[in-house]
Design an enzyme around this catalytic site. Structure first.
Site, mmCIF file in Angstrom:
data_model
loop_
_atom_site.group_PDB
_atom_site.id
_atom_site.type_symbol
_atom_site.label_atom_id
_atom_site.label_comp_id
_atom_site.label_asym_id
_atom_site.label_seq_id
_atom_site.Cartn_x
_atom_site.Cartn_y
_atom_site.Cartn_z
ATOM 1 N N GLY A 564 0.798 -1.215 0.000
ATOM 2 C CA GLY A 564 0.000 0.000 0.000
ATOM 3 C C GLY A 564 0.832 1.267 0.000
ATOM 4 O O GLY A 564 0.508 2.244 -0.685
ATOM 5 N N HIS A 836 -6.632 -0.735 5.194
ATOM 6 C CA HIS A 836 -5.309 -1.313 4.966
ATOM 7 C C HIS A 836 -5.132 -1.386 3.451
ATOM 8 O O HIS A 836 -5.569 -2.341 2.806
ATOM 9 C CB HIS A 836 -5.209 -2.714 5.576
ATOM 10 C CG HIS A 836 -5.294 -2.732 7.069
ATOM 11 N ND1 HIS A 836 -4.407 -2.053 7.870
ATOM 12 C CD2 HIS A 836 -6.168 -3.355 7.906
ATOM 13 C CE1 HIS A 836 -4.718 -2.263 9.147
ATOM 14 N NE2 HIS A 836 -5.789 -3.042 9.196
ATOM 15 N N THR A 837 -4.494 -0.395 2.876
ATOM 16 C CA THR A 837 -4.365 -0.363 1.410
ATOM 17 C C THR A 837 -3.497 -1.495 0.884
ATOM 18 O O THR A 837 -3.607 -1.861 -0.289
ATOM 19 C CB THR A 837 -3.773 0.983 0.958
ATOM 20 O OG1 THR A 837 -2.519 1.200 1.627
ATOM 21 C CG2 THR A 837 -4.709 2.129 1.289
ATOM 22 N N CYS A 838 -2.631 -2.046 1.743
ATOM 23 C CA CYS A 838 -1.786 -3.161 1.293
ATOM 24 C C CYS A 838 -2.632 -4.386 0.958
ATOM 25 O O CYS A 838 -2.266 -5.183 0.091
ATOM 26 C CB CYS A 838 -0.770 -3.539 2.366
ATOM 27 S SG CYS A 838 0.275 -2.163 2.904
ATOM 28 N N PHE A 839 -3.742 -4.549 1.681
ATOM 29 C CA PHE A 839 -4.546 -5.759 1.526
ATOM 30 C C PHE A 839 -5.962 -5.465 1.050
ATOM 31 O O PHE A 839 -6.813 -6.353 1.062
ATOM 32 C CB PHE A 839 -4.602 -6.513 2.865
ATOM 33 C CG PHE A 839 -3.250 -6.723 3.483
ATOM 34 C CD1 PHE A 839 -2.365 -7.633 2.942
ATOM 35 C CD2 PHE A 839 -2.858 -5.991 4.597
ATOM 36 C CE1 PHE A 839 -1.107 -7.823 3.508
ATOM 37 C CE2 PHE A 839 -1.607 -6.172 5.168
ATOM 38 C CZ PHE A 839 -0.726 -7.090 4.620
#
EC number: 2.3.2.26
Length: 870
Positions: A564, A836-839
């Protein structure tokens, strides 16, 4: 001895050939008897021969094993059983079942008419119509069915049929007659043919079909890409005969018998090398417009595809060049034939990680045949093999330090050049050269195949390049962008892990602590200065580090980069770089596209770094909000810009030049323009440029206006930005030079990889979203949430995507591929939603009302910037 001396050399050679032929025929007959004994037995239930299938203690074997065993038994002169009258061979039974009606009709016909056309050893259009008329008058089509069965099941007969020239050579006819005399009433199995083939030497094989190359002296000379078969005549014959259902069955059965023998000929006898006319039979069979029908899909077409795959590369190239002259409808018919077979086999089987689609011989063979049709579609389209970017750039600098493999005396395993398809080399044409194919590239994509393809396994086969395992990545045209992107993802990840392992081992050897990641620590307010300076140092000192996994850290923020943070980093870098105030790119208000500024004050190093950023985005699976015309991606792939590309990048100029080309009056008298053009610099001052030497003195006329247009286009798209683009392309290739990117993707798909999909289908996003923490699809908050999201404006929807995923663009394949998760984050509260932009996870409290939910959500997506730890 004296008598032998008096024989002429020709007589002696003829007798030797005859003796050799008889010896081979006897050997082949014995091998076939052994094979029949191993597969079907002698029929005696009390047989004691351990090498007979009728023996109670005999262990059954498959056809290939039986063929090899038959050859061994022949060499040791093993015992042969006497045939038992109660036993009927399986092949004979099959023949009777498939042609029972034909045999009964044959008996009646012989008694009634006494004419069976046994003297027909090859077919012409006239002969077919003669037999057809005879059958129509007698109301019995058995003679024609038998002729079709005999000719279309024999490679030698079919090769001679439907020739453009009427006469055939004596060698061809003699060879065919000998073949008919030696032929048994029942067709032999393919494996028996293979066993006999392994025993024969190359000299014996060549005399089997006769020396066709010598015979060609008696017929018209043909060019390297010409064929001797009359295609129009074949189409007329098929059109007349396929309407009759009985005749269609004859074609079907004949193809079942023909294909294994053809596969045997091509595999073991090098038949095409000795007689290029062997290609005729593939041309003839492929003109059958019923090949896609269900009757063919079960057995006949798969067998034929397996045979067709055995064609040598030269023969495939010749066939492709022939098909490239066909109409779009003909190409589509052949494409649909192979697509039908692939789809039928996919949906009629259950493929998974244990039962791989890669192991299905019929699907693999059909895909290889479809590749030939694909290249015919490319070659037959609008092709431009010129205007290639000259690869005169300096080589990408290598690391000044030794890698672990080099320390150990080995080269790096992954250091390979880009893969090139052998057919592209044979044809001298690449997919990139095709501006417009005969039928669209999208029609070659097989979605059912993409759904069952295990891409992790397929990628392994692609990298290992073994003959035993087929990878569909070698046929990228059949894969959609999502599947190919997954293959590219595996390639990038494996390369990252490889670099990480190398770094760890290198640290152990050197005793130095090295970073296994490409770590960038940047200040949010000075992101360009920090990032580009760091990347410039890496590019100069050790370019291999660019292939490590990217890890971004914003100074003063707690965010951990699991994807993210990198997304936002790229987003911020792109916003800064493409700011028109910087002057590296110009922006066209009409097209909403950027182009390289030929008057930019920035150094080549700056453009190199922009290319690195673009390459890193692909390498790390991040989407960028960049807006380039398609010609940029074509140039990245190795093609120069031409006049046609101006329509996308400079539409006003394109229309002006197009009007010049179409002007019906006198260009010289009416327009009074020369080969000198005017451009403006960064400050708006005019600059003159001669497209040719002394261009200001050369008037543009009706005769040279096309040259002017080409030179003008070349200047705008290539020469004026040569320095900037070469540096940009160099930076891009620093990251992607070992990637299969160019092999797998077309320019349109490269744009999709970098920019993502422009179509934001939030309905698809809702259907694929998952829920956690107590929420379900039927929860009141969730239903209200989607009502609010669907009511957003386009700008608000992009802000929402930016907030939840780190980018405002849809991934390759659309929002349905995003796999977003909405998790419950406690009861009603005044806190804002977080993510959670990573997930791609949205943490949503259970707000008490729809109005509060909308107010909190809008505030979160509008003012979201920065990372923290929850």
């Amino acid at each position: 001895m004296a008598t032998a001396c008096k024989r002429s050399p020709g007589e002696s050679q003829s007798e030797d050939i005859e003796a050799s032929r008889m010896k081979r025929a006897a050997a082949k007959h014995l091998i076939e008897r052994y094979y029949h004994q191993l597969t079907e037995g002698c029929g005696n239930e009390a047989c004691t021969n351990e090498f007979c299938a009728s023996c109670p203690t005999f262990l059954r074997m498959d056809n290939n094993a039986a063929a090899i065993k038959a050859l061994e038994l022949y060499k040791i002169n093993a015992k042969l059983c006497d045939p038992h009258p109660s036993k009927k061979g399986a092949s004979s039974a099959y023949l009777e079942n498939s042609k029972g009606a034909s045999n009964n009709s044959e008996i009646k016909m012989n008694k009634k008419e006494g004419k069976d056309f046994k003297d027909v050893i090859y077919l012409t259009e006239e002969k077919v119509y003669e037999i057809y008329e005879f059958c129509r008058e007698s109301e019995d089509y058995s003679p024609l069915i038998r002729v079709i069965g005999r000719i279309f099941s024999s490679a030698e007969a079919l090769v001679l049929s439907f020739r453009k020239v009427k006469q055939h050579t004596k060698e061809e006819l003699k060879s065919l007659q000998e073949k008919d005399e030696d032929k048994d009433e029942d067709e032999k199995e393919k494996a028996a043919c293979s066993a006999a083939a392994m025993e024969e030497d190359s000299e014996a094989s060549s005399s089997r079909m006769g020396d066709s190359s010598q015979g060609d002296n008696n017929v018209q000379k043909l060019g390297p890409d010409d064929v001797t078969v009359d295609i129009d005549a074949i189409r007329r014959v098929y059109s007349s005969l396929l309407a009759n259902e009985k005749l269609e069955t004859a074609f079907l059965n004949a193809l079942v018998y023909l294909s294994p023998n053809v596969e045997c000929d091509l595999t073991y006898h090098n038949v095409y090398t000795r007689d290029p006319n062997y290609l005729n039979l593939f041309i003839i069979v492929m003109e059958n417009s019923n090949l896609h029908s269900p009757e063919y899909l079960e057995m006949a077409l798969p067998l034929f595809c397996k045979a067709m795959c055995k064609l040598p590369l030269e023969a495939q190239g010749k066939l492709i060049r022939l098909w490239s002259k066909y109409s779009a409808d003909q190409i589509r018919r052949m494409m649909e034939t192979f697509q039908q077979l692939i789809t039928y086999k996919v949906i009629s089987n259950e493929f998974n990680s244990r039962n791989l689609v890669n192991d299905d011989d019929a699907i693999v063979a059909a895909s290889k045949c479809l590749k030939m049709v694909y290249y015919a579609n490319v070659v037959g389209g609008d092709v431009d093999t010129n205007h290639n970017e000259e690869d005169d750039e300096e080589p990408i600098p290598e690391s000044s330090e030794l890698t672990l493999q080099e320390l150990l005396g080995d080269e790096r395993r992954n250091k390979k050049g880009p893969r090139v398809d052998p057919l592209e080399t044979e044809l001298g044409v690449k997919t990139l050269d095709c501006r417009k194919p005969l039928i669209s590239f999208e029609e070659f994509i097989n979605e059912p195949l993409n759904d069952v393809l295990e891409m992790d396994k397929d990628y392994t086969f692609f990298k290992v390049e073994t003959e035993n395992k087929f990878s569909f990545m070698t046929c990228p045209f059949i894969l959609n962008a999502v599947t190919k992107n997954l293959g590219l993802y595996y390639d990038n990840r494996i390369r990252m892990y490889s670099e990480r392992r190398i770094t760890v081992l290198y640290s152990l050897v050197q005793g130095q602590q090295l970073n296994p990641y490409l770590r960038l620590k940047v200040r949010r307010d000075h992101i360009i200065d920090d990032a580009l300076v760091r990347l410039e140092m890496i590019a100069m000192e050790n370019p291999a580090d660019l292939k490590k996994q990217l890890y971004v850290e914003f100074e003063g923020e707690q965010g951990v980069d699991e994807g993210g943070v990198s997304k936002e980093f790229f987003q911020l870098v792109v916003e800064e770089i493409f700011n028109p105030d910087i002057g590296m790119f110009t922006y066209d208000e009409a097209t909403k596209l950027f182009w390289f500024n030929p008057s930019s004050f920035e150094t080549e190093g700056q453009f190199t770094l922009i290319g690195i950023v673009l390459g890193l985005a692909i390498y790390n699976n991040c989407i960028l909000d960049v807006h380039f015309p398609m010609v940029v991606y074509r140039k990245l792939m190795g093609k120069k810009g031409t006049f046609r590309d101006l329509g996308d990048s400079h539409p006003v100029l394109y229309q002006s030049l197009k009007d010049l080309l179409e002007y019906e009056g006198s260009v010289e008298d009416d327009m009074m323009i020369t080969f000198q053009i005017s451009q403006t610099d960064l400050f708006g001052n005019p600059m003159m440029y001669d497209l040719k030497e002394n261009g200001d003195k050369i008037p543009i006329t009706n005769e040279n206006r096309k040259e002017f247009v080409n030179l003008y286009s070349d200047y705008i798209l290539n020469k004026s930005v040569e320095k900037q683009f070469k540096a940009f392309r160099r930076g891009f290739h620093m990251v992607t030079n070992e990637s299969p990117l160019k092999y797998l993707f077309r320019p349109e798909e490269i744009e999709l990889l970098i920019c993502g999909s422009r179509n934001l289908d939030f309905q698809a996003l809702e259907e694929t979203t998952e829920y956690d923490g107590g929420y379900t699809r039927e929860s009141v908050v969730i239903r209200e949430f989607w009502e609010i999201v669907h009511s957003f404006t386009d700008e608000q929807k992009r802000l929402f995507l930016q907030f939840t995923t780190g980018t405002d663009r849809a991934p390759v394949g659309g929002l349905g591929k995003l796999k977003m998760i909405i998790a419950k984050n406690g009861p009603d509260t005044e806190r804002l939603p977080t993510s959670h932009t990573c997930f791609n996870v949205l943490l949503l409290p259970e707000y008490s009302s729809k109005e509060k939910l909308k107010e909190r959500l809008l505030k979160a997506i509008t003012y979201a910037k920065g990372f923290g730890m929850l």
